[in-house]
Write a protein that holds these residues in place. Structure first.
Motif, PDB file in Angstrom:
ATOM      1  N   GLN A 227     -27.788 105.709  24.483  1.00  0.00           N
ATOM      2  CA  GLN A 227     -28.353 106.514  24.787  1.00  0.00           C
ATOM      3  C   GLN A 227     -26.856 107.587  23.892  1.00  0.00           C
ATOM      4  O   GLN A 227     -26.793 109.208  24.419  1.00  0.00           O
ATOM      5  N   ASP A 228     -26.580 107.630  22.746  1.00  0.00           N
ATOM      6  CA  ASP A 228     -25.667 108.189  22.245  1.00  0.00           C
ATOM      7  C   ASP A 228     -26.412 109.375  20.996  1.00  0.00           C
ATOM      8  O   ASP A 228     -25.259 110.420  20.856  1.00  0.00           O
ATOM      9  N   GLU A 229     -28.355 109.355  20.452  1.00  0.00           N
ATOM     10  CA  GLU A 229     -28.371 110.304  20.348  1.00  0.00           C
ATOM     11  C   GLU A 229     -30.168 110.491  20.738  1.00  0.00           C
ATOM     12  O   GLU A 229     -30.086 109.692  21.750  1.00  0.00           O
ATOM     13  N   LEU A 230     -30.791 111.433  20.348  1.00  0.00           N
ATOM     14  CA  LEU A 230     -31.654 112.071  20.691  1.00  0.00           C
ATOM     15  C   LEU A 230     -32.621 110.674  20.290  1.00  0.00           C
ATOM     16  O   LEU A 230     -32.340 110.311  18.800  1.00  0.00           O
ATOM     17  N   SER A 231     -33.537 109.879  20.413  1.00  0.00           N
ATOM     18  CA  SER A 231     -34.946 108.910  20.793  1.00  0.00           C
ATOM     19  C   SER A 231     -36.114 109.445  19.456  1.00  0.00           C
ATOM     20  O   SER A 231     -36.012 110.547  19.936  1.00  0.00           O
ATOM     21  N   PHE A 232     -36.510 109.114  19.322  1.00  0.00           N
ATOM     22  CA  PHE A 232     -37.865 109.365  18.363  1.00  0.00           C
ATOM     23  C   PHE A 232     -38.605 109.361  19.236  1.00  0.00           C
ATOM     24  O   PHE A 232     -39.465 110.889  19.390  1.00  0.00           O
ATOM     25  N   ALA A 233     -38.731 109.140  20.355  1.00  0.00           N
ATOM     26  CA  ALA A 233     -40.209 109.518  21.490  1.00  0.00           C
ATOM     27  C   ALA A 233     -39.253 110.914  22.631  1.00  0.00           C
ATOM     28  O   ALA A 233     -39.855 111.961  22.484  1.00  0.00           O
ATOM     29  N   GLN A 234     -38.237 111.146  22.588  1.00  0.00           N
ATOM     30  CA  GLN A 234     -37.640 112.690  22.781  1.00  0.00           C
ATOM     31  C   GLN A 234     -38.068 113.871  21.834  1.00  0.00           C
ATOM     32  O   GLN A 234     -37.791 114.935  21.442  1.00  0.00           O
ATOM     33  N   ALA A 235     -37.182 113.247  20.589  1.00  0.00           N
ATOM     34  CA  ALA A 235     -37.657 114.380  19.243  1.00  0.00           C
ATOM     35  C   ALA A 235     -39.032 114.505  19.359  1.00  0.00           C
ATOM     36  O   ALA A 235     -38.922 115.742  18.945  1.00  0.00           O
ATOM     37  N   GLN A 236     -40.103 113.616  19.617  1.00  0.00           N
ATOM     38  CA  GLN A 236     -41.885 113.894  19.187  1.00  0.00           C
ATOM     39  C   GLN A 236     -42.081 114.894  20.279  1.00  0.00           C
ATOM     40  O   GLN A 236     -42.793 116.246  20.511  1.00  0.00           O
ATOM     41  N   LEU A 237     -41.219 114.819  21.336  1.00  0.00           N
ATOM     42  CA  LEU A 237     -41.235 115.839  23.098  1.00  0.00           C
ATOM     43  C   LEU A 237     -41.384 116.788  22.099  1.00  0.00           C
ATOM     44  O   LEU A 237     -41.321 118.555  22.668  1.00  0.00           O
ATOM     45  N   LEU A 238     -39.640 117.706  22.330  1.00  0.00           N
ATOM     46  CA  LEU A 238     -39.021 118.150  21.796  1.00  0.00           C
ATOM     47  C   LEU A 238     -39.920 119.102  20.059  1.00  0.00           C
ATOM     48  O   LEU A 238     -39.959 120.406  20.225  1.00  0.00           O
ATOM     49  N   PHE A 239     -40.595 118.523  19.173  1.00  0.00           N
ATOM     50  CA  PHE A 239     -40.828 118.865  18.143  1.00  0.00           C
ATOM     51  C   PHE A 239     -42.329 119.846  18.977  1.00  0.00           C
ATOM     52  O   PHE A 239     -42.756 120.010  18.522  1.00  0.00           O
ATOM     53  N   GLY A 240     -43.065 118.723  20.168  1.00  0.00           N
ATOM     54  CA  GLY A 240     -44.180 119.687  20.785  1.00  0.00           C
ATOM     55  C   GLY A 240     -44.306 120.927  21.334  1.00  0.00           C
ATOM     56  O   GLY A 240     -44.871 121.385  21.551  1.00  0.00           O
ATOM     57  N   LEU A 241     -42.762 120.804  21.694  1.00  0.00           N
ATOM     58  CA  LEU A 241     -42.445 122.659  22.299  1.00  0.00           C
ATOM     59  C   LEU A 241     -41.436 122.888  21.572  1.00  0.00           C
ATOM     60  O   LEU A 241     -41.648 124.692  21.248  1.00  0.00           O
ATOM     61  N   ALA A 242     -41.555 122.644  19.779  1.00  0.00           N
ATOM     62  CA  ALA A 242     -41.424 123.994  19.217  1.00  0.00           C
ATOM     63  C   ALA A 242     -42.231 124.858  18.553  1.00  0.00           C
ATOM     64  O   ALA A 242     -41.374 126.315  18.627  1.00  0.00           O
ATOM     65  N   ASP A 243     -43.304 124.812  19.103  1.00  0.00           N
ATOM     66  CA  ASP A 243     -44.024 126.344  18.790  1.00  0.00           C
ATOM     67  C   ASP A 243     -44.475 127.141  20.318  1.00  0.00           C
ATOM     68  O   ASP A 243     -44.885 128.542  20.160  1.00  0.00           O
ATOM     69  N   ARG A 244     -44.986 126.055  21.214  1.00  0.00           N
ATOM     70  CA  ARG A 244     -45.367 127.074  22.861  1.00  0.00           C
ATOM     71  C   ARG A 244     -44.581 126.493  24.047  1.00  0.00           C
ATOM     72  O   ARG A 244     -43.984 124.806  23.649  1.00  0.00           O
ATOM     73  N   ASP A 245     -45.131 126.775  24.581  1.00  0.00           N
ATOM     74  CA  ASP A 245     -44.432 126.269  26.212  1.00  0.00           C
ATOM     75  C   ASP A 245     -46.027 125.091  26.251  1.00  0.00           C
ATOM     76  O   ASP A 245     -46.117 125.404  26.113  1.00  0.00           O
ATOM     77  N   LEU A 246     -45.508 124.041  27.464  1.00  0.00           N
ATOM     78  CA  LEU A 246     -46.253 122.914  27.066  1.00  0.00           C
ATOM     79  C   LEU A 246     -46.464 122.451  29.372  1.00  0.00           C
ATOM     80  O   LEU A 246     -44.851 122.394  29.734  1.00  0.00           O
ATOM     81  N   SER A 247     -46.709 121.746  29.519  1.00  0.00           N
ATOM     82  CA  SER A 247     -46.812 121.224  30.590  1.00  0.00           C
ATOM     83  C   SER A 247     -46.970 120.538  29.869  1.00  0.00           C
ATOM     84  O   SER A 247     -46.669 119.943  29.051  1.00  0.00           O
ATOM     85  N   ALA A 248     -46.418 119.250  31.098  1.00  0.00           N
ATOM     86  CA  ALA A 248     -46.109 117.642  30.995  1.00  0.00           C
ATOM     87  C   ALA A 248     -47.157 116.782  30.654  1.00  0.00           C
ATOM     88  O   ALA A 248     -47.229 116.341  29.584  1.00  0.00           O
ATOM     89  N   GLY A 249     -48.370 117.450  31.141  1.00  0.00           N
ATOM     90  CA  GLY A 249     -49.945 116.901  30.970  1.00  0.00           C
ATOM     91  C   GLY A 249     -50.469 117.202  29.212  1.00  0.00           C
ATOM     92  O   GLY A 249     -50.727 116.148  27.854  1.00  0.00           O
ATOM     93  N   GLU A 250     -50.329 118.597  28.716  1.00  0.00           N
ATOM     94  CA  GLU A 250     -50.358 118.761  27.547  1.00  0.00           C
ATOM     95  C   GLU A 250     -48.995 118.701  26.336  1.00  0.00           C
ATOM     96  O   GLU A 250     -49.757 117.748  25.654  1.00  0.00           O
ATOM     97  N   LEU A 251     -48.015 118.411  27.355  1.00  0.00           N
ATOM     98  CA  LEU A 251     -47.070 117.262  26.009  1.00  0.00           C
ATOM     99  C   LEU A 251     -47.145 115.680  25.680  1.00  0.00           C
ATOM    100  O   LEU A 251     -47.454 115.765  24.612  1.00  0.00           O
ATOM    101  N   ALA A 252     -48.130 115.219  26.751  1.00  0.00           N
ATOM    102  CA  ALA A 252     -47.757 114.183  26.546  1.00  0.00           C
ATOM    103  C   ALA A 252     -49.111 113.308  25.602  1.00  0.00           C
ATOM    104  O   ALA A 252     -48.855 112.693  24.806  1.00  0.00           O
TER     105      ALA A 252
END
Length: 158
Positions: free
Chosen positions: A42-67
């Motif tokens: 609970q105290d830090e970003l999980s690996f899966a959460q970081a993967q989501l954020l990495f996916g958003l690093a270059d462009r905006d995405l929908s939940a389906g695209e990000l999945a």
């Protein structure tokens, strides 16, 4: 090449293939453990959460695209995005082109966090692979590419 020499070469190849297989399985297990144990923190970003954020690093995405980028289900991604939005790391807006689609993007805080995480990962990556020559790394990349093709071929066969 004589028959005993051929037999030794074949045995050495089989041993090397077994070592590679064991190392690959070990890496996969470590990766699964990483994904599993970090989701409980609970105290830090999980690996899966970081993967989501990495996916958003270059462009905006929908939940389906990000999945698809993060290799998670759309339902899981939606739940994670809700949490990341509450933390102020992601903002969600409706698409200007199709109001049914909700796009996610990094906030400044999210971008700062993911850049720090990326720098830490690159440092660790370089340290872990520091003892290998460029040609050895190229051979390792070729082996991983071949394994990638192998595993993709299983899903394309009927």
């Amino acid at each position: 090449m004589s028959t005993p020499t051929k037999a030794r070469a074949a045995a050495a190849r089989e041993e090397a293939l077994a070592e590679l297989g064991a190392a690959f399985k070990g890496m996969q297990a470590a990766f699964r453990r990483l994904r599993g144990r970090e989701t409980q923190r609970q105290d830090e970003l999980s690996f899966a959460q970081a993967q989501l954020l990495f996916g958003l690093a270059d462009r905006d995405l929908s939940a389906g695209e990000l999945a698809a980028v993060a290799d998670l289900s759309p339902a899981t991604v939606t739940q994670m995005l809700d949490h990341l939005a509450q933390l102020g790391l992601v903002e969600r807006t409706r698409s200007e082109h199709d109001r049914r689609i909700v796009l996610s993007r990094l906030t400044d805080e999210g971008r700062t966090l993911i850049e720090a995480r990326r720098e830490d990962h690159l440092r660790r990556w370089r340290e872990a692979l520091a003892g290998f020559e460029p040609e050895e790394l190229r051979v390792a990349a070729a082996v991983l590419d071949r394994l990638h093709e192998l595993y993709d071929s299983y899903s394309s066969k009927e």
